[in-house]
Design an enzyme around this catalytic site. Structure first.
Site, PDB file in Angstrom:
ATOM      1  N   GLU A 183     -38.127  18.036  18.863  1.00 48.16           N
ATOM      2  CA  GLU A 183     -39.164  17.518  17.970  1.00 48.16           C
ATOM      3  C   GLU A 183     -40.530  18.137  18.270  1.00 48.16           C
ATOM      4  O   GLU A 183     -40.801  18.556  19.384  1.00 48.16           O
ATOM      5  CB  GLU A 183     -39.255  15.991  18.137  1.00 48.16           C
ATOM      6  CG  GLU A 183     -38.012  15.295  17.609  1.00 48.16           C
ATOM      7  CD  GLU A 183     -37.985  13.792  17.856  1.00 48.16           C
ATOM      8  OE1 GLU A 183     -37.446  13.086  17.011  1.00 48.16           O
ATOM      9  OE2 GLU A 183     -38.487  13.335  18.891  1.00 48.16           O
ATOM     10  N   CYS A 206     -48.017  19.133  19.113  1.00 44.08           N
ATOM     11  CA  CYS A 206     -47.385  18.792  20.383  1.00 44.08           C
ATOM     12  C   CYS A 206     -45.972  19.396  20.326  1.00 44.08           C
ATOM     13  O   CYS A 206     -45.193  19.046  19.436  1.00 44.08           O
ATOM     14  CB  CYS A 206     -47.354  17.267  20.463  1.00 44.08           C
ATOM     15  SG  CYS A 206     -46.466  16.630  21.863  1.00 44.08           S
ATOM     16  N   CYS A 232     -34.584  16.259  29.075  1.00 44.88           N
ATOM     17  CA  CYS A 232     -35.348  16.501  30.305  1.00 44.88           C
ATOM     18  C   CYS A 232     -34.558  15.927  31.460  1.00 44.88           C
ATOM     19  O   CYS A 232     -33.972  14.848  31.351  1.00 44.88           O
ATOM     20  CB  CYS A 232     -36.723  15.841  30.230  1.00 44.88           C
ATOM     21  SG  CYS A 232     -37.700  16.108  31.734  1.00 44.88           S
ATOM     22  N   CYS A 251     -38.233  10.227  34.312  1.00 44.62           N
ATOM     23  CA  CYS A 251     -39.332   9.279  34.513  1.00 44.62           C
ATOM     24  C   CYS A 251     -38.945   7.988  33.780  1.00 44.62           C
ATOM     25  O   CYS A 251     -38.492   8.051  32.627  1.00 44.62           O
ATOM     26  CB  CYS A 251     -40.642   9.825  33.948  1.00 44.62           C
ATOM     27  SG  CYS A 251     -41.092  11.415  34.652  1.00 44.62           S
ATOM     28  N   CYS A 293     -39.986   7.113  29.958  1.00 43.45           N
ATOM     29  CA  CYS A 293     -39.974   8.147  28.918  1.00 43.45           C
ATOM     30  C   CYS A 293     -38.629   8.243  28.187  1.00 43.45           C
ATOM     31  O   CYS A 293     -37.571   8.332  28.820  1.00 43.45           O
ATOM     32  CB  CYS A 293     -40.310   9.485  29.585  1.00 43.45           C
ATOM     33  SG  CYS A 293     -40.110  10.908  28.501  1.00 43.45           S
ATOM     34  N   GLY A 352     -39.274  17.632  27.239  1.00 47.83           N
ATOM     35  CA  GLY A 352     -38.985  18.561  28.325  1.00 47.83           C
ATOM     36  C   GLY A 352     -40.123  18.807  29.287  1.00 47.83           C
ATOM     37  O   GLY A 352     -41.268  18.445  29.035  1.00 47.83           O
ATOM     38  N   GLU A 353     -39.779  19.406  30.426  1.00 48.25           N
ATOM     39  CA  GLU A 353     -40.762  19.751  31.450  1.00 48.25           C
ATOM     40  C   GLU A 353     -40.994  21.264  31.366  1.00 48.25           C
ATOM     41  O   GLU A 353     -40.137  22.063  31.770  1.00 48.25           O
ATOM     42  CB  GLU A 353     -40.213  19.343  32.825  1.00 48.25           C
ATOM     43  CG  GLU A 353     -40.984  19.869  34.009  1.00 48.25           C
ATOM     44  CD  GLU A 353     -42.505  19.690  33.933  1.00 48.25           C
ATOM     45  OE1 GLU A 353     -42.982  18.561  33.790  1.00 48.25           O
ATOM     46  OE2 GLU A 353     -43.216  20.727  34.016  1.00 48.25           O
ATOM     47  N   SER A 378     -48.578  20.552  30.058  1.00 44.20           N
ATOM     48  CA  SER A 378     -48.515  19.272  30.760  1.00 44.20           C
ATOM     49  C   SER A 378     -47.304  19.275  31.685  1.00 44.20           C
ATOM     50  O   SER A 378     -46.201  19.627  31.270  1.00 44.20           O
ATOM     51  CB  SER A 378     -48.391  18.139  29.734  1.00 44.20           C
ATOM     52  OG  SER A 378     -48.225  16.890  30.370  1.00 44.20           O
ATOM     53  N   SER A 432     -49.250  15.036  34.871  1.00 39.67           N
ATOM     54  CA  SER A 432     -48.809  13.669  34.615  1.00 39.67           C
ATOM     55  C   SER A 432     -48.759  12.943  35.949  1.00 39.67           C
ATOM     56  O   SER A 432     -47.791  13.068  36.691  1.00 39.67           O
ATOM     57  CB  SER A 432     -47.434  13.695  33.944  1.00 39.67           C
ATOM     58  OG  SER A 432     -47.577  14.122  32.609  1.00 39.67           O
ATOM     59  N   HIS A 434     -49.784   9.374  36.741  1.00 40.14           N
ATOM     60  CA  HIS A 434     -49.201   8.050  36.489  1.00 40.14           C
ATOM     61  C   HIS A 434     -49.236   7.061  37.644  1.00 40.14           C
ATOM     62  O   HIS A 434     -48.871   5.895  37.464  1.00 40.14           O
ATOM     63  CB  HIS A 434     -47.759   8.152  35.961  1.00 40.14           C
ATOM     64  CG  HIS A 434     -47.626   9.031  34.768  1.00 40.14           C
ATOM     65  ND1 HIS A 434     -48.521   9.010  33.734  1.00 40.14           N
ATOM     66  CD2 HIS A 434     -46.714   9.990  34.446  1.00 40.14           C
ATOM     67  CE1 HIS A 434     -48.169   9.914  32.821  1.00 40.14           C
ATOM     68  NE2 HIS A 434     -47.088  10.529  33.242  1.00 40.14           N
ATOM     69  N   CYS A 458     -46.457   9.808  22.298  1.00 36.10           N
ATOM     70  CA  CYS A 458     -46.101  10.353  23.614  1.00 36.10           C
ATOM     71  C   CYS A 458     -44.953   9.554  24.224  1.00 36.10           C
ATOM     72  O   CYS A 458     -45.007   8.333  24.261  1.00 36.10           O
ATOM     73  CB  CYS A 458     -47.264  10.188  24.596  1.00 36.10           C
ATOM     74  SG  CYS A 458     -48.460  11.462  24.487  1.00 36.10           S
TER      75      CYS A 458
HETATM   76  N1  SAH Z   1     -42.706  16.760  31.033  1.00 35.99           N
HETATM   77  C1  SAH Z   1     -44.102  16.932  30.859  1.00 35.99           C
HETATM   78  C2  SAH Z   1     -44.509  17.117  29.429  1.00 35.99           C
HETATM   79  C3  SAH Z   1     -43.878  16.213  28.401  1.00 35.99           C
HETATM   80  S1  SAH Z   1     -44.235  14.469  28.521  1.00 35.99           S
HETATM   81  C4  SAH Z   1     -44.862  15.807  31.477  1.00 35.99           C
HETATM   82  O1  SAH Z   1     -44.261  14.792  31.781  1.00 35.99           O
HETATM   83  O2  SAH Z   1     -46.053  15.983  31.674  1.00 35.99           O
HETATM   84  C5  SAH Z   1     -45.799  14.356  27.723  1.00 35.99           C
HETATM   85  C6  SAH Z   1     -46.641  13.117  28.102  1.00 35.99           C
HETATM   86  O3  SAH Z   1     -46.102  11.907  27.556  1.00 35.99           O
HETATM   87  C7  SAH Z   1     -46.740  12.923  29.601  1.00 35.99           C
HETATM   88  O4  SAH Z   1     -48.050  12.741  30.024  1.00 35.99           O
HETATM   89  C8  SAH Z   1     -45.916  11.689  29.763  1.00 35.99           C
HETATM   90  O5  SAH Z   1     -46.212  11.034  30.901  1.00 35.99           O
HETATM   91  C9  SAH Z   1     -46.225  10.897  28.503  1.00 35.99           C
HETATM   92  N2  SAH Z   1     -45.287   9.789  28.292  1.00 35.99           N
HETATM   93  C10 SAH Z   1     -43.976   9.759  28.603  1.00 35.99           C
HETATM   94  N3  SAH Z   1     -43.445   8.552  28.297  1.00 35.99           N
HETATM   95  C11 SAH Z   1     -44.440   7.812  27.771  1.00 35.99           C
HETATM   96  C12 SAH Z   1     -44.512   6.484  27.240  1.00 35.99           C
HETATM   97  N4  SAH Z   1     -43.431   5.693  27.194  1.00 35.99           N
HETATM   98  N5  SAH Z   1     -45.691   6.053  26.768  1.00 35.99           N
HETATM   99  C13 SAH Z   1     -46.781   6.852  26.785  1.00 35.99           C
HETATM  100  N6  SAH Z   1     -46.771   8.104  27.265  1.00 35.99           N
HETATM  101  C14 SAH Z   1     -45.617   8.598  27.762  1.00 35.99           C
HETATM  102 FE1  SF4 Z   2     -39.434  14.620  31.495  1.00 35.32          FE
HETATM  103 FE2  SF4 Z   2     -42.102  14.498  31.083  1.00 35.32          FE
HETATM  104 FE3  SF4 Z   2     -40.454  12.583  30.123  1.00 35.32          FE
HETATM  105 FE4  SF4 Z   2     -40.861  12.757  32.761  1.00 35.32          FE
HETATM  106  S1  SF4 Z   2     -42.398  12.268  31.166  1.00 35.32           S
HETATM  107  S2  SF4 Z   2     -38.867  12.468  31.762  1.00 35.32           S
HETATM  108  S3  SF4 Z   2     -41.022  14.972  33.011  1.00 35.32           S
HETATM  109  S4  SF4 Z   2     -40.493  14.733  29.516  1.00 35.32           S
END
Ligand code: SAH
Ligand code: SF4
Length: 353
Positions: free
Chosen positions: A103, A116, A123, A127, A130, A171-172, A203, A226, A228, A341
């Site tokens: 997406e 984005c 991934c 986390c 996510c 993805g990362e 990111s 990221s 957190h 996000c």
């Molecule tokens: N893998 C990379 C890039 C993709 S995630 C990373 O984690 O940085 C992009 C952003 O979305 C990150 O900052 C992530 O922490 C945030 N994100 C993931 N799950 C989320 C959620 N449930 N609510 C708000 N932001 C979230």
């Molecule tokens: Fe992967 Fe980023 Fe989601 Fe963590 S927040 S599971 S690194 S996509």
């Protein structure tokens, strides 16, 4: 049906950097005995003035167009879904050649249009908050499959050409360095999509070898970490990657960046939103000179997690600001269409039966 995991064709003309593609096209032109100026005409059609297929390059003779379509076809991402949120955010679901799906989200804001983009299908990092993490890892995207998300948006409507790119989709990115490295070149070069490095943000949760490679590039791409959580212990509770690349080492690696970095911080009730967390985060942000983006938790990750209430987010932000940190509470965009996000899961049918 078993899940298809066929590797994509890696050497299509749109998977190459603009320089390598120019080389490939000039060889093709020479081998057919065509005039040299044809090379430049074809090259512009890759990224600068993109077309859906060579048939649309009406400046080229029909026989040349037909030969190009056979021998150097322009790959596409199939648009399976395009959904518009009530706030103007648009989510795209692209189907890849082997059936995987990823997406992208187009977020208009004033004169800016931020796209984005995804760097992997799924991934591996899990986390807990996510939705992409819940899918698990499917595969890396090729350079075209990454930069092509932007190309497809432009093909659909040239007025939508993104001004800013964030690698915050699925993805990362730094676990797919070869794909992302070439895609960054395509996005940035004037003979590619011509988007300034300062308008492109990668990111990452802090994949140190990838951060080193990104820092070594001459362009000043932006970096978002990221974070957190402000301590290793609290971070480990929500981000398994902390075991491999711990907070201290990630922050050290971040110091190699010449530009100001951003900390992304998803606010989760009871997990990372106490006053002590704010104070510890302020110390880290001040040390690093980092901006802090506070993100409300969006639904889609582990069940049982609750978003920090808006008032508490405001207090948390004020506490950071009182300690001299530039902190911004991000507006949630595209929530009604699961485009915010952390909500991207390549749904709507999905590649597996
Ligand atoms: N893998 C990379 C890039 C993709 S995630 C990373 O984690 O940085 C992009 C952003 O979305 C990150 O900052 C992530 O922490 C945030 N994100 C993931 N799950 C989320 C959620 N449930 N609510 C708000 N932001 C979230
Ligand atoms: Fe992967 Fe980023 Fe989601 Fe963590 S927040 S599971 S690194 S996509």
């Amino acid at each position: 049906m078993a899940s298809p995991r066929v590797a994509p064709p890696a050497d299509s003309i749109l998977d190459l950097t603009p320089d390598a593609a120019l080389e490939r096209l000039s060889q093709w032109v020479a081998a057919r005995g065509l005039p040299r100026f044809r090379t430049e005409q074809m090259h512009r059609r890759l990224w600068v003035q993109p077309i859906a297929s060579w048939q649309d390059a009406t400046e080229l003779p029909v026989t040349v167009r037909e030969a190009l379509d056979l021998e150097l076809p322009l790959r596409r991402l199939a648009e399976e879904l395009s959904e518009l949120s009530s706030d103007g955010t648009r989510k795209f679901l692209w189907r890849l050649d082997d059936g995987e799906a990823v997406e992208s989200v187009l977020i208009p804001s004033g004169t800016r249009r931020t796209l984005c983009i995804s760097s992997q299908a799924g991934c591996a990092l899990g986390c807990v908050f996510c939705a992409t993490g819940r899918m698990g890892f499917r595969r890396n995207l090729s350079p075209f499959e990454i930069a092509g998300q932007v190309r497809e948006v432009i093909l659909r409507d040239p007025a939508d050409k993104p001004s800013n790119i964030v690698f915050m989709g699925m993805g990362e990115p730094l676990l797919n360095w070869p794909g992302v490295d070439t895609a960054l070149t395509i996005l940035n070069r004037p003979e590619g999509l011509g988007i300034g490095a300062r308008h492109i943000t990668v990111s990452t949760v802090g994949i140190i070898p990838g951060m080193e490679k990104l820092a070594a590039r001459p362009e000043q791409f932006r970096l978002a970490i990221s974070l957190h959580a402000p301590t290793a212990e609290r971070r480990l509770a929500i981000m398994p990657i902390e075991k491999k690349y711990d907070l201290k080492a990630v922050l050290e690696a971040a110091s190699a960046f010449r530009k100001r970095i951003t900390f992304e911080y998803v606010m989760i009730a009871g997990k990372n939103d106490s006053d002590q967390d704010a104070d510890a985060l302020a110390t880290l942000a001040n040390k690093q000179g980092a901006l802090v983006n506070l993100l409300p938790l969006h639904p889609g990750g582990a069940p049982g997690l609750e978003a920090t209430p808006p008032n508490r987010i405001k207090n948390f932000a004020s506490r950071l600001q009182a300690r001299g940190v530039e902190a911004v509470v991000r507006r949630s965009r595209g929530l009604d269409i699961q485009a915010a996000c952390g909500q991207l899961a390549g749904k709507s049918g999905g590649p597996t039966a």
